[in-house]
Design a protein around this motif. Structure first.
Motif, PDB file in Angstrom:
ATOM      1  N   GLU A  42     -19.001  24.844  -2.426  1.00  0.00           N
ATOM      2  CA  GLU A  42     -19.881  23.661  -2.395  1.00  0.00           C
ATOM      3  C   GLU A  42     -21.294  24.072  -1.977  1.00  0.00           C
ATOM      4  O   GLU A  42     -21.455  24.851  -1.021  1.00  0.00           O
ATOM      5  N   GLU A  73     -16.277  13.643  -4.497  1.00  0.00           N
ATOM      6  CA  GLU A  73     -15.501  13.137  -5.645  1.00  0.00           C
ATOM      7  C   GLU A  73     -16.199  13.387  -6.990  1.00  0.00           C
ATOM      8  O   GLU A  73     -15.537  13.658  -7.999  1.00  0.00           O
ATOM      9  N   LYS A  76     -15.349  16.265  -9.649  1.00  0.00           N
ATOM     10  CA  LYS A  76     -14.104  16.372 -10.419  1.00  0.00           C
ATOM     11  C   LYS A  76     -14.304  15.895 -11.867  1.00  0.00           C
ATOM     12  O   LYS A  76     -13.744  14.884 -12.272  1.00  0.00           O
ATOM     13  N   GLY A 105     -11.197  18.593  -0.513  1.00  0.00           N
ATOM     14  CA  GLY A 105     -10.101  18.321  -1.449  1.00  0.00           C
ATOM     15  C   GLY A 105     -10.576  18.127  -2.879  1.00  0.00           C
ATOM     16  O   GLY A 105      -9.891  18.537  -3.824  1.00  0.00           O
ATOM     17  N   THR A 129     -12.194  23.206   3.445  1.00  0.00           N
ATOM     18  CA  THR A 129     -13.287  23.090   4.420  1.00  0.00           C
ATOM     19  C   THR A 129     -13.382  21.729   5.093  1.00  0.00           C
ATOM     20  O   THR A 129     -14.242  21.522   5.939  1.00  0.00           O
ATOM     21  N   THR A 130     -12.541  20.775   4.687  1.00  0.00           N
ATOM     22  CA  THR A 130     -12.496  19.495   5.393  1.00  0.00           C
ATOM     23  C   THR A 130     -11.134  19.390   6.075  1.00  0.00           C
ATOM     24  O   THR A 130     -10.181  20.061   5.657  1.00  0.00           O
ATOM     25  N   LYS A 142      -0.835  19.927  -6.578  1.00  0.00           N
ATOM     26  CA  LYS A 142      -1.411  18.908  -7.458  1.00  0.00           C
ATOM     27  C   LYS A 142      -2.881  19.247  -7.691  1.00  0.00           C
ATOM     28  O   LYS A 142      -3.634  19.412  -6.726  1.00  0.00           O
ATOM     29  N   LYS A 151      -9.221   8.014 -11.860  1.00  0.00           N
ATOM     30  CA  LYS A 151      -9.104   9.092 -10.864  1.00  0.00           C
ATOM     31  C   LYS A 151      -7.892   9.970 -11.173  1.00  0.00           C
ATOM     32  O   LYS A 151      -6.819   9.461 -11.513  1.00  0.00           O
ATOM     33  N   THR A 172     -19.133  21.731  10.985  1.00  0.00           N
ATOM     34  CA  THR A 172     -20.197  20.973  10.317  1.00  0.00           C
ATOM     35  C   THR A 172     -19.693  19.629   9.777  1.00  0.00           C
ATOM     36  O   THR A 172     -20.458  18.866   9.198  1.00  0.00           O
TER      37      THR A 172
HETATM   38  N1  NAD Z   1      -4.252  17.738  -4.491  1.00  0.00           N
HETATM   39  C1  NAD Z   1      -3.762  17.021  -3.525  1.00  0.00           C
HETATM   40  O1  NAD Z   1      -2.586  17.119  -3.159  1.00  0.00           O
HETATM   41  C2  NAD Z   1      -4.662  16.060  -2.807  1.00  0.00           C
HETATM   42  C3  NAD Z   1      -4.213  15.404  -1.660  1.00  0.00           C
HETATM   43  C4  NAD Z   1      -5.087  14.549  -0.998  1.00  0.00           C
HETATM   44  C5  NAD Z   1      -6.366  14.347  -1.513  1.00  0.00           C
HETATM   45  N2  NAD Z   1      -6.756  14.993  -2.638  1.00  0.00           N
HETATM   46  C6  NAD Z   1      -8.095  14.804  -3.193  1.00  0.00           C
HETATM   47  O2  NAD Z   1      -9.011  15.278  -2.222  1.00  0.00           O
HETATM   48  C7  NAD Z   1     -10.229  14.565  -2.337  1.00  0.00           C
HETATM   49  C8  NAD Z   1     -10.684  14.135  -0.967  1.00  0.00           C
HETATM   50  O3  NAD Z   1     -10.852  15.302  -0.199  1.00  0.00           O
HETATM   51  P1  NAD Z   1     -11.742  15.367   1.116  1.00  0.00           P
HETATM   52  O4  NAD Z   1     -11.384  14.247   2.020  1.00  0.00           O
HETATM   53  O5  NAD Z   1     -11.646  16.736   1.590  1.00  0.00           O
HETATM   54  O6  NAD Z   1     -13.177  14.972   0.616  1.00  0.00           O
HETATM   55  P2  NAD Z   1     -14.221  15.657  -0.370  1.00  0.00           P
HETATM   56  O7  NAD Z   1     -13.727  16.906  -0.966  1.00  0.00           O
HETATM   57  O8  NAD Z   1     -14.642  14.563  -1.301  1.00  0.00           O
HETATM   58  O9  NAD Z   1     -15.401  16.005   0.632  1.00  0.00           O
HETATM   59  C9  NAD Z   1     -16.027  14.975   1.371  1.00  0.00           C
HETATM   60  C10 NAD Z   1     -17.442  15.390   1.740  1.00  0.00           C
HETATM   61  O10 NAD Z   1     -17.419  16.418   2.717  1.00  0.00           O
HETATM   62  C11 NAD Z   1     -18.305  17.465   2.337  1.00  0.00           C
HETATM   63  N3  NAD Z   1     -17.827  18.690   2.993  1.00  0.00           N
HETATM   64  C12 NAD Z   1     -16.866  19.544   2.615  1.00  0.00           C
HETATM   65  N4  NAD Z   1     -16.659  20.479   3.546  1.00  0.00           N
HETATM   66  C13 NAD Z   1     -17.526  20.220   4.551  1.00  0.00           C
HETATM   67  C14 NAD Z   1     -17.803  20.828   5.804  1.00  0.00           C
HETATM   68  N5  NAD Z   1     -17.126  21.891   6.240  1.00  0.00           N
HETATM   69  N6  NAD Z   1     -18.786  20.306   6.573  1.00  0.00           N
HETATM   70  C15 NAD Z   1     -19.475  19.209   6.166  1.00  0.00           C
HETATM   71  N7  NAD Z   1     -19.255  18.582   5.005  1.00  0.00           N
HETATM   72  C16 NAD Z   1     -18.287  19.081   4.202  1.00  0.00           C
HETATM   73  C17 NAD Z   1     -18.252  17.433   0.836  1.00  0.00           C
HETATM   74  O11 NAD Z   1     -19.393  18.042   0.270  1.00  0.00           O
HETATM   75  C18 NAD Z   1     -18.224  15.946   0.556  1.00  0.00           C
HETATM   76  O12 NAD Z   1     -19.506  15.398   0.600  1.00  0.00           O
HETATM   77  C19 NAD Z   1      -9.980  13.430  -3.302  1.00  0.00           C
HETATM   78  O13 NAD Z   1     -10.534  13.740  -4.555  1.00  0.00           O
HETATM   79  C20 NAD Z   1      -8.461  13.357  -3.415  1.00  0.00           C
HETATM   80  O14 NAD Z   1      -8.050  12.899  -4.675  1.00  0.00           O
HETATM   81  C21 NAD Z   1      -5.935  15.852  -3.286  1.00  0.00           C
END
Ligand code: NAD
Length: 367
Positions: A42, A73, A76, A105, A129-130, A142, A151, A172
């Motif tokens: 990212e 999001e 994707k 994610g 990273t989250t 998945k 979605k 962060t």
């Molecule tokens: N594949 C699976 O099994 C599965 C399960 C749950 C969710 N998901 C998917 O995951 C996504 C949601 O993931 P998410 O909650 O991680 O959110 P995200 O990936 O949308 O990230 C949220 C925000 O955090 C920022 N970010 C990322 N790492 C950071 C860090 N270390 N410090 C500061 N900011 C950071 C990103 O740039 C973004 O703006 C959805 O698209 C969902 O569909 C997939």
């Protein structure tokens, strides 16, 4: 620490480390693989994390390339998938190569999907990273992008072979994101392991302090639960559906509030509503619902300003994005840590009055 997760002949190995540089087993094995690597990272993470990652890969003999994309999001898309594919192709990546996704994610879903189709599948590694991607999204195979305004419409089942969970990334990440991920951790406790709920309750102070040891244990416990479920039902033919607990109502709440409410907060409310439905249907004891409600409040989830009625949610409950009428189905909890199998379907319909009563109960509670 690591867990091994076997699924579809791909073995997922998860390493944990407090510092990115100390994930030595992960880096060593990646280096040993000696495959050309494309790191998809990212944009916003580059300034903090690019150097340590490249440093860790410096003994690597094969070329290492880097491609940065936005996070969240919006990443994707088919365009971004093609962008990665074009990059791989132009740099001469073939069947024996590696994609390393570094992001939340959303980015991991995109990178995973691309890895699953490029040359019919290449080696996939993740640095989540989250907190949500650490406790949930990185594991289970998945992958997806959004398409036709739907979605996760295009995707595959394709697990990462190697995952490194490093708490460095959380420094962060805003606390609100972490709280959103906590909802999914609570969900894992409610559907599979009551002990995880006790662990959270007991350690609330450590959660608020973002204590690294506490977070590591929480992530580990959460991943072990997800592993147990997805190993038994990798392609969501039954048991894996229980991971959707709280999500039928949660998705409707998110949509009604035009996604101004975070996914985690919506799911946290969805869990209470679906627990209430389980109680009304004679499965969940009232005391378990009260325990869940108390935990919800304790960890700072709030009713205000999320006021809604059954009528508000109805269009989103009855109408899915694929333009087909759908009947909302719910995972039924029989006690904290256990679900009802619903004769193998692991979800069931609820009467309109039952859904209505659950929402009424939630909205009339004092906070
Ligand atoms: N594949 C699976 O099994 C599965 C399960 C749950 C969710 N998901 C998917 O995951 C996504 C949601 O993931 P998410 O909650 O991680 O959110 P995200 O990936 O949308 O990230 C949220 C925000 O955090 C920022 N970010 C990322 N790492 C950071 C860090 N270390 N410090 C500061 N900011 C950071 C990103 O740039 C973004 O703006 C959805 O698209 C969902 O569909 C997939």
């Amino acid at each position: 620490l690591f867990v091994e997760f076997n699924y579809k002949k791909i073995k997922t190995q998860i390493d944990f480390s407090l510092n990115l540089e100390q994930g030595s087993l992960f880096w060593e094995e990646l280096v040993k693989k000696s495959l050309p690597i494309l790191i998809v990272i990212e944009n916003s993470l580059i300034s903090h994390f690019q150097d340590p990652i490249l440093q860790a890969l410096s003994p690597h003999k094969e070329p290492v390339f880097l491609l940065s994309l936005p996070g969240g999001e919006g990443v994707k898309t088919e365009e971004n998938k093609q962008k990665i594919e074009r990059f791989l192709f132009e740099k001469g990546f073939g069947k024996n190569s590696c994609l390393l996704g570094v992001g939340g994610g959303a980015l991991l879903d995109l990178v995973g999907f691309t890895a699953s189709t490029y040359a019919r599948g290449i080696f996939l590694a993740f640095l989540p990273t989250t907190l949500l991607s650490m406790v949930d999204a990185c594991l289970g195979g998945k992958t997806a992008i959004n398409a036709f305004n739907i979605k996760n419409f295009l995707g595959s089942f394709y697990p990462a072979s190697k995952i490194l969970i490093s708490l460095d990334f959380l420094q962060t990440l805003p606390f609100s994101h972490k709280k959103s991920a906590l909802a999914e951790v609570i969900k894992h406790g409610v559907i599979f392991d009551e002990e995880l709920l006790h662990f959270l309750q007991k350690n609330k102070a450590l959660w608020l302090k973002e204590d690294p040891e506490f977070l590591t244990t929480m992530i580990e416990k959460s991943l072990m639960i997800k592993k147990s479920i997805v190993e038994k039902d990798p392609q969501e033919e039954g048991l894996r559906r229980i991971l959707n607990f709280g999500h039928t109502m949660g998705h409707a709440i998110e949509a009604f509030f035009s996604y101004k409410i975070s996914h985690g907060e919506a799911v946290s409310i969805g869990m209470l509503l679906e627990a209430h439905i389980s109680m009304q249907m004679g499965f969940l004891p009232e005391k378990d619902l009260s325990t869940l409600y108390a935990l919800w409040k304790d960890f700072g989830f709030e009713k205000k300003p999320w006021l809604f009625t059954y009528q508000d949610l109805l269009p989103y409950l009855l109408f899915d994005k694929k333009n087909t009428k759908k009947v909302p189905k719910f995972v039924i909890v029989s006690s904290l840590g256990n679900v009802d199998t619903c004769d193998g379907a692991y979800c069931t319909e609820a009467k309109e009055e039952t859904m209505q009563e659950a929402i009424h109960w939630f909205q009339k509670r004092d906070l």
